[in-house]
Design a protein around this motif. Sequence first.
Motif, PDB file in Angstrom:
ATOM      1  N   SER A  76       0.869  -1.184   0.000  1.00 34.13           N
ATOM      2  CA  SER A  76       0.000   0.000   0.000  1.00 34.13           C
ATOM      3  C   SER A  76       0.897   1.223   0.000  1.00 34.13           C
ATOM      4  O   SER A  76       1.800   1.335   0.843  1.00 34.13           O
ATOM      5  CB  SER A  76      -0.889   0.020   1.243  1.00 34.13           C
ATOM      6  OG  SER A  76      -1.852  -0.983   1.131  1.00 34.13           O
ATOM      7  N   LYS A 124      -1.310  -0.575  -4.131  1.00 37.68           N
ATOM      8  CA  LYS A 124      -2.635  -0.022  -3.833  1.00 37.68           C
ATOM      9  C   LYS A 124      -2.468   1.375  -3.256  1.00 37.68           C
ATOM     10  O   LYS A 124      -1.460   1.667  -2.623  1.00 37.68           O
ATOM     11  CB  LYS A 124      -3.334  -0.925  -2.795  1.00 37.68           C
ATOM     12  CG  LYS A 124      -3.540  -2.339  -3.260  1.00 37.68           C
ATOM     13  CD  LYS A 124      -3.843  -3.290  -2.104  1.00 37.68           C
ATOM     14  CE  LYS A 124      -2.594  -3.864  -1.499  1.00 37.68           C
ATOM     15  NZ  LYS A 124      -2.848  -4.763  -0.365  1.00 37.68           N
ATOM     16  N   ASN A 125      -3.458   2.209  -3.472  1.00 41.13           N
ATOM     17  CA  ASN A 125      -3.334   3.575  -2.952  1.00 41.13           C
ATOM     18  C   ASN A 125      -4.699   4.160  -2.634  1.00 41.13           C
ATOM     19  O   ASN A 125      -5.053   5.240  -3.116  1.00 41.13           O
ATOM     20  CB  ASN A 125      -2.574   4.442  -3.970  1.00 41.13           C
ATOM     21  CG  ASN A 125      -2.075   5.730  -3.342  1.00 41.13           C
ATOM     22  OD1 ASN A 125      -2.154   5.905  -2.124  1.00 41.13           O
ATOM     23  ND2 ASN A 125      -1.572   6.631  -4.166  1.00 41.13           N
ATOM     24  N   GLY A 126      -5.501   3.449  -1.818  1.00 42.13           N
ATOM     25  CA  GLY A 126      -6.837   3.935  -1.437  1.00 42.13           C
ATOM     26  C   GLY A 126      -7.626   4.326  -2.678  1.00 42.13           C
ATOM     27  O   GLY A 126      -7.644   3.585  -3.671  1.00 42.13           O
ATOM     28  N   PRO A 127      -8.259   5.520  -2.665  1.00 41.96           N
ATOM     29  CA  PRO A 127      -9.066   5.931  -3.823  1.00 41.96           C
ATOM     30  C   PRO A 127      -8.221   6.409  -5.005  1.00 41.96           C
ATOM     31  O   PRO A 127      -8.748   6.636  -6.092  1.00 41.96           O
ATOM     32  CB  PRO A 127      -9.913   7.089  -3.274  1.00 41.96           C
ATOM     33  CG  PRO A 127      -9.185   7.576  -2.075  1.00 41.96           C
ATOM     34  CD  PRO A 127      -8.342   6.459  -1.542  1.00 41.96           C
ATOM     35  N   LEU A 145      -3.980   3.068  -8.960  1.00 37.46           N
ATOM     36  CA  LEU A 145      -3.270   1.857  -8.546  1.00 37.46           C
ATOM     37  C   LEU A 145      -2.239   1.522  -9.628  1.00 37.46           C
ATOM     38  O   LEU A 145      -2.566   1.529 -10.815  1.00 37.46           O
ATOM     39  CB  LEU A 145      -4.321   0.765  -8.403  1.00 37.46           C
ATOM     40  CG  LEU A 145      -3.929  -0.599  -7.940  1.00 37.46           C
ATOM     41  CD1 LEU A 145      -5.029  -1.147  -7.049  1.00 37.46           C
ATOM     42  CD2 LEU A 145      -3.743  -1.535  -9.115  1.00 37.46           C
ATOM     43  N   PRO A 205      -9.482   3.414  -9.447  1.00 41.14           N
ATOM     44  CA  PRO A 205     -10.689   2.852  -8.819  1.00 41.14           C
ATOM     45  C   PRO A 205     -11.910   3.728  -9.130  1.00 41.14           C
ATOM     46  O   PRO A 205     -11.770   4.945  -9.258  1.00 41.14           O
ATOM     47  CB  PRO A 205     -10.392   2.911  -7.308  1.00 41.14           C
ATOM     48  CG  PRO A 205      -8.943   3.203  -7.173  1.00 41.14           C
ATOM     49  CD  PRO A 205      -8.501   3.865  -8.440  1.00 41.14           C
ATOM     50  N   GLU A 206     -13.071   3.097  -9.281  1.00 42.12           N
ATOM     51  CA  GLU A 206     -14.319   3.864  -9.409  1.00 42.12           C
ATOM     52  C   GLU A 206     -14.543   4.580  -8.093  1.00 42.12           C
ATOM     53  O   GLU A 206     -14.317   3.988  -7.024  1.00 42.12           O
ATOM     54  CB  GLU A 206     -15.504   2.900  -9.624  1.00 42.12           C
ATOM     55  CG  GLU A 206     -15.482   2.131 -10.927  1.00 42.12           C
ATOM     56  CD  GLU A 206     -15.758   3.028 -12.130  1.00 42.12           C
ATOM     57  OE1 GLU A 206     -16.542   3.984 -11.978  1.00 42.12           O
ATOM     58  OE2 GLU A 206     -15.163   2.782 -13.197  1.00 42.12           O
ATOM     59  N   VAL A 246     -16.217   5.698  -4.762  1.00 43.66           N
ATOM     60  CA  VAL A 246     -17.212   5.030  -3.913  1.00 43.66           C
ATOM     61  C   VAL A 246     -18.118   6.115  -3.331  1.00 43.66           C
ATOM     62  O   VAL A 246     -17.622   7.101  -2.776  1.00 43.66           O
ATOM     63  CB  VAL A 246     -16.507   4.231  -2.795  1.00 43.66           C
ATOM     64  CG1 VAL A 246     -17.507   3.716  -1.768  1.00 43.66           C
ATOM     65  CG2 VAL A 246     -15.717   3.074  -3.403  1.00 43.66           C
ATOM     66  N   VAL A 305     -17.986   6.169   1.670  1.00 50.46           N
ATOM     67  CA  VAL A 305     -17.017   5.304   2.341  1.00 50.46           C
ATOM     68  C   VAL A 305     -17.387   5.254   3.825  1.00 50.46           C
ATOM     69  O   VAL A 305     -17.397   6.276   4.507  1.00 50.46           O
ATOM     70  CB  VAL A 305     -15.583   5.825   2.131  1.00 50.46           C
ATOM     71  CG1 VAL A 305     -14.584   4.991   2.910  1.00 50.46           C
ATOM     72  CG2 VAL A 305     -15.231   5.813   0.643  1.00 50.46           C
ATOM     73  N   ALA A 336      -9.911  -3.052   3.393  1.00 50.01           N
ATOM     74  CA  ALA A 336      -9.937  -2.651   1.973  1.00 50.01           C
ATOM     75  C   ALA A 336      -8.830  -3.396   1.222  1.00 50.01           C
ATOM     76  O   ALA A 336      -9.073  -4.049   0.197  1.00 50.01           O
ATOM     77  CB  ALA A 336      -9.742  -1.147   1.831  1.00 50.01           C
ATOM     78  N   GLY A 337      -7.611  -3.305   1.742  1.00 48.73           N
ATOM     79  CA  GLY A 337      -6.480  -3.940   1.079  1.00 48.73           C
ATOM     80  C   GLY A 337      -6.582  -5.466   1.105  1.00 48.73           C
ATOM     81  O   GLY A 337      -6.282  -6.133   0.113  1.00 48.73           O
ATOM     82  N   MET A 385     -10.748  -4.224  -7.127  1.00 46.54           N
ATOM     83  CA  MET A 385     -11.333  -2.908  -6.830  1.00 46.54           C
ATOM     84  C   MET A 385     -12.830  -3.001  -6.535  1.00 46.54           C
ATOM     85  O   MET A 385     -13.330  -2.324  -5.643  1.00 46.54           O
ATOM     86  CB  MET A 385     -11.120  -1.973  -8.024  1.00 46.54           C
ATOM     87  CG  MET A 385      -9.696  -1.479  -8.155  1.00 46.54           C
ATOM     88  SD  MET A 385      -9.579  -0.477  -9.657  1.00 46.54           S
ATOM     89  CE  MET A 385      -7.955   0.245  -9.411  1.00 46.54           C
ATOM     90  N   ALA A 400     -13.190  -4.473  -3.056  1.00 45.86           N
ATOM     91  CA  ALA A 400     -12.786  -3.504  -2.021  1.00 45.86           C
ATOM     92  C   ALA A 400     -13.806  -2.376  -1.907  1.00 45.86           C
ATOM     93  O   ALA A 400     -14.100  -1.905  -0.795  1.00 45.86           O
ATOM     94  CB  ALA A 400     -11.395  -2.956  -2.339  1.00 45.86           C
TER      95      ALA A 400
HETATM   96  P1  ADP Z   1      -4.929  -0.892   2.494  1.00 45.95           P
HETATM   97  O1  ADP Z   1      -6.155  -1.250   3.277  1.00 45.95           O
HETATM   98  O2  ADP Z   1      -3.986  -2.062   2.316  1.00 45.95           O
HETATM   99  O3  ADP Z   1      -4.256   0.370   2.928  1.00 45.95           O
HETATM  100  P2  ADP Z   1      -5.932   0.685   0.327  1.00 45.95           P
HETATM  101  O4  ADP Z   1      -6.515   1.663   1.287  1.00 45.95           O
HETATM  102  O5  ADP Z   1      -4.873   1.171  -0.567  1.00 45.95           O
HETATM  103  O6  ADP Z   1      -5.452  -0.646   1.012  1.00 45.95           O
HETATM  104  O7  ADP Z   1      -7.170   0.155  -0.533  1.00 45.95           O
HETATM  105  C1  ADP Z   1      -7.143  -0.992  -1.345  1.00 45.95           C
HETATM  106  C2  ADP Z   1      -8.151  -0.813  -2.460  1.00 45.95           C
HETATM  107  O8  ADP Z   1      -9.429  -0.524  -1.900  1.00 45.95           O
HETATM  108  C3  ADP Z   1      -7.847   0.372  -3.376  1.00 45.95           C
HETATM  109  O9  ADP Z   1      -6.979   0.005  -4.415  1.00 45.95           O
HETATM  110  C4  ADP Z   1      -9.222   0.739  -3.887  1.00 45.95           C
HETATM  111  O10 ADP Z   1      -9.583  -0.098  -4.972  1.00 45.95           O
HETATM  112  C5  ADP Z   1     -10.120   0.422  -2.697  1.00 45.95           C
HETATM  113  N1  ADP Z   1     -10.365   1.628  -1.872  1.00 45.95           N
HETATM  114  C6  ADP Z   1      -9.842   1.906  -0.661  1.00 45.95           C
HETATM  115  N2  ADP Z   1     -10.285   3.101  -0.191  1.00 45.95           N
HETATM  116  C7  ADP Z   1     -11.111   3.585  -1.150  1.00 45.95           C
HETATM  117  C8  ADP Z   1     -11.895   4.772  -1.289  1.00 45.95           C
HETATM  118  N3  ADP Z   1     -11.911   5.727  -0.341  1.00 45.95           N
HETATM  119  N4  ADP Z   1     -12.608   4.928  -2.430  1.00 45.95           N
HETATM  120  C9  ADP Z   1     -12.589   3.987  -3.411  1.00 45.95           C
HETATM  121  N5  ADP Z   1     -11.892   2.834  -3.328  1.00 45.95           N
HETATM  122  C10 ADP Z   1     -11.164   2.637  -2.226  1.00 45.95           C
END
Ligand code: ADP
Length: 301
Positions: free
Chosen positions: A193, A224-227, A230, A244-245, A247, A250, A256-257, A282, A285
């Motif tokens: 991440s 991975k990088n949250g929203p 990637l 990612p689409e 969301v 949230v 998520a990861g 995605m 998650a």
């Molecule tokens: P981790 O939990 O390992 O830190 P991330 O936060 O990077 O992982 O999230 C993993 C995947 O979850 C992302 O690549 C994305 O597809 C989805 N995701 C996480 N947070 C969001 C968000 N706020 N909006 C949309 N998708 C999200």
Amino acid sequence: MTQTFLSLGECMVELAPAGDGLFRMGFAGDTFNTAYYARKLLPDDWRVAYGTCVGDDAVSDDMLAMMQGYGIDTGAIRRLHDRTVGLYTIQLKDGERSFSYWRGQSAAKTLADDPAWLAGVLAEADVIFISGITLAILSPDARRRLCAGLQKAREGRMTVFDTNLRPRLWRDEAEMRAGMTLGARASDVVLPSFDEEQSLYGDITPEDTIARYRELGAKLVVVKNGPAALHVWSAETGEHVFHPEPVAQVVDTTAAGDSFDAGFLSVHLTGGSLENAVRRGMTVAARVVSQRGALVELEED
Ligand code: ADP
């Protein structure tokens, strides 16, 4: 032919606030969460097994029953008389969640202490999944033993590593860096991440993260990088970026990861394209972050 996906690590008792000062007991843990989603997403000709150590007390019985209820194979789980499972509480204060952990005597910390047991469970797996938490909780000897076992499994089978960096679980930063390097060197697929890699290694872009794990021998790296975007690098097809689409709402980003990993792997391990694997990760998650808790139902259920 049945194939086995083995996830190795620690599942803990979770006490989550249930109002009026009451707590609801559940079970969770990063590698277990991935096993839960992998069982939901992989076809039936895959066996999904969880590998860990637990106690022989009633709460350990409940944990195994919960896993079996989700269709996860617990045959590889070793039971110890003198330890039990770890526990954490979630506390809500002004809408913010904080976590406290009790894992000093956790049985899972000894999961790689018995060489014969470890060799046996690794030998039965076609795909072995671990995380940075799996490595962090082990003694240095056990960590080396596990990574040597994974290295051996790379000949013909696949090893997957979600880096899940948790600085507080390691004695110091040097030990963490060395442990992560050991884990990465033993892995075909690395699923980091970006925010964690940025804070530990000072990465400026996801390409920096990719470069580090490529150098350590990974064949596939998914950052991975949250929203945010990637980034993927594959030894076969090079670099790709996916978005990612958004969301709509949230609710809780727990797991998520972990759930992304399972979604991604469920397609990647069954012959799907890289793009379809990322999209699946995605989608899963996105559904998980839209609901409260680590273990949610998926649409297909
Ligand atoms: P981790 O939990 O390992 O830190 P991330 O936060 O990077 O992982 O999230 C993993 C995947 O979850 C992302 O690549 C994305 O597809 C989805 N995701 C996480 N947070 C969001 C968000 N706020 N909006 C949309 N998708 C999200």
